[in-house]
Design an enzyme around this catalytic site. Sequence first.
Site, PDB file in Angstrom:
ATOM      1  N   PHE A   1       0.823  -1.206   0.000  1.00  0.00           N
ATOM      2  CA  PHE A   1       0.000   0.000   0.000  1.00  0.00           C
ATOM      3  C   PHE A   1       0.863   1.264   0.000  1.00  0.00           C
ATOM      4  O   PHE A   1       1.747   1.427   0.853  1.00  0.00           O
ATOM      5  CB  PHE A   1      -0.881   0.064   1.254  1.00  0.00           C
ATOM      6  CG  PHE A   1      -1.965  -0.969   1.325  1.00  0.00           C
ATOM      7  CD1 PHE A   1      -3.215  -0.721   0.785  1.00  0.00           C
ATOM      8  CD2 PHE A   1      -1.744  -2.184   1.963  1.00  0.00           C
ATOM      9  CE1 PHE A   1      -4.232  -1.654   0.878  1.00  0.00           C
ATOM     10  CE2 PHE A   1      -2.754  -3.130   2.055  1.00  0.00           C
ATOM     11  CZ  PHE A   1      -4.006  -2.876   1.517  1.00  0.00           C
ATOM     12  N   ASP A   2       0.577   2.169  -0.926  1.00  0.00           N
ATOM     13  CA  ASP A   2       1.065   3.541  -0.798  1.00  0.00           C
ATOM     14  C   ASP A   2       0.305   4.194   0.352  1.00  0.00           C
ATOM     15  O   ASP A   2      -0.748   3.703   0.785  1.00  0.00           O
ATOM     16  CB  ASP A   2       0.825   4.283  -2.116  1.00  0.00           C
ATOM     17  CG  ASP A   2       1.127   5.767  -2.007  1.00  0.00           C
ATOM     18  OD1 ASP A   2       2.252   6.101  -1.604  1.00  0.00           O
ATOM     19  OD2 ASP A   2       0.229   6.570  -2.314  1.00  0.00           O
ATOM     20  N   MET A   3       0.794   5.323   0.833  1.00  0.00           N
ATOM     21  CA  MET A   3       0.146   5.990   1.955  1.00  0.00           C
ATOM     22  C   MET A   3      -0.617   7.246   1.538  1.00  0.00           C
ATOM     23  O   MET A   3      -1.848   7.263   1.514  1.00  0.00           O
ATOM     24  CB  MET A   3       1.174   6.342   3.031  1.00  0.00           C
ATOM     25  CG  MET A   3       0.544   6.870   4.318  1.00  0.00           C
ATOM     26  SD  MET A   3       1.742   7.244   5.646  1.00  0.00           S
ATOM     27  CE  MET A   3       2.350   8.857   5.108  1.00  0.00           C
TER      28      MET A   3
ATOM     29  N   THR B   1      -3.632   7.413  -1.002  1.00  0.00           N
ATOM     30  CA  THR B   1      -4.121   6.053  -1.242  1.00  0.00           C
ATOM     31  C   THR B   1      -4.853   5.529  -0.020  1.00  0.00           C
ATOM     32  O   THR B   1      -6.034   5.188  -0.097  1.00  0.00           O
ATOM     33  CB  THR B   1      -2.951   5.118  -1.608  1.00  0.00           C
ATOM     34  OG1 THR B   1      -2.335   5.586  -2.812  1.00  0.00           O
ATOM     35  CG2 THR B   1      -3.437   3.685  -1.822  1.00  0.00           C
TER      36      THR B   1
ATOM     37  N   ASP C   1      -1.722   5.852  -6.060  1.00  0.00           N
ATOM     38  CA  ASP C   1      -2.597   6.920  -6.544  1.00  0.00           C
ATOM     39  C   ASP C   1      -1.888   7.927  -7.445  1.00  0.00           C
ATOM     40  O   ASP C   1      -2.551   8.746  -8.073  1.00  0.00           O
ATOM     41  CB  ASP C   1      -3.203   7.693  -5.362  1.00  0.00           C
ATOM     42  CG  ASP C   1      -2.194   8.641  -4.716  1.00  0.00           C
ATOM     43  OD1 ASP C   1      -2.482   9.851  -4.664  1.00  0.00           O
ATOM     44  OD2 ASP C   1      -1.130   8.178  -4.286  1.00  0.00           O
TER      45      ASP C   1
END
Length: 228
Positions: free
Chosen positions: A11-13, A16, A170
């Site tokens: 996961f990007d942070m 996102t 994102d």
Amino acid sequence: MPKYHPAAVLFDMDGTLIDSEKLWDVALEELAAHYGGRLSTAARRAMVGTSMAETLAILHADIGQPWRDAAASAAWLERRVAELFATDLRWRPGARRLLGAVRRTGIPTALVTSTARALVDVALDTLGRDNFDVVICGDEVSAPKPDPTPYLTAARRLGVPIRRCVAIEDSPNGVTSAWTAGAVVLAVPSEVPLTPMPGVHLRGSLVDVDVEMLAALLDMADVPAAQR
């Protein structure tokens, strides 16, 4: 039914999992004003998904003050963003539910972000430290996004093949990083539109995304059985 679950979900942070780009907007505009300038919309959009160093280079150039000390600007910006993260951080639509579902399934997870460790530690108070097996920060890798190093590092630390991982991003820089690393990429635009490209799956949000969908994306990638 999908044949395989992902070996890990990466996961990007910012933009996102959490709606933090709006908080960066506030801090960056305040920093530009602190220097007597005004941040342009084009410059702000160019910063999304970049490292701190690149963000500040864009800001300093945009306000016509390229001579500004990057370290001093970074310290100012990190202090202000930390204040905003501590009080105003919100989840992106569907992100908290999806992260929880992945964890309940037992699939390993990593947080892979361009943000520095000091700010990530503040964000983890909202995201939950136990939700990630590995955390890769922008100031802890030899090359930041769009280089593939952050995602390759995450897969290596998890002990899984990158081609069996699904990365959720994102920004253009983040998508490029994950895609060139070899992950299957789910792209959910936040502040900046994303151009469709082969091997990148675009969604409007994470609201309807579940574990089975992530597994189906892996199937669609047609990874050879020997690599699964």
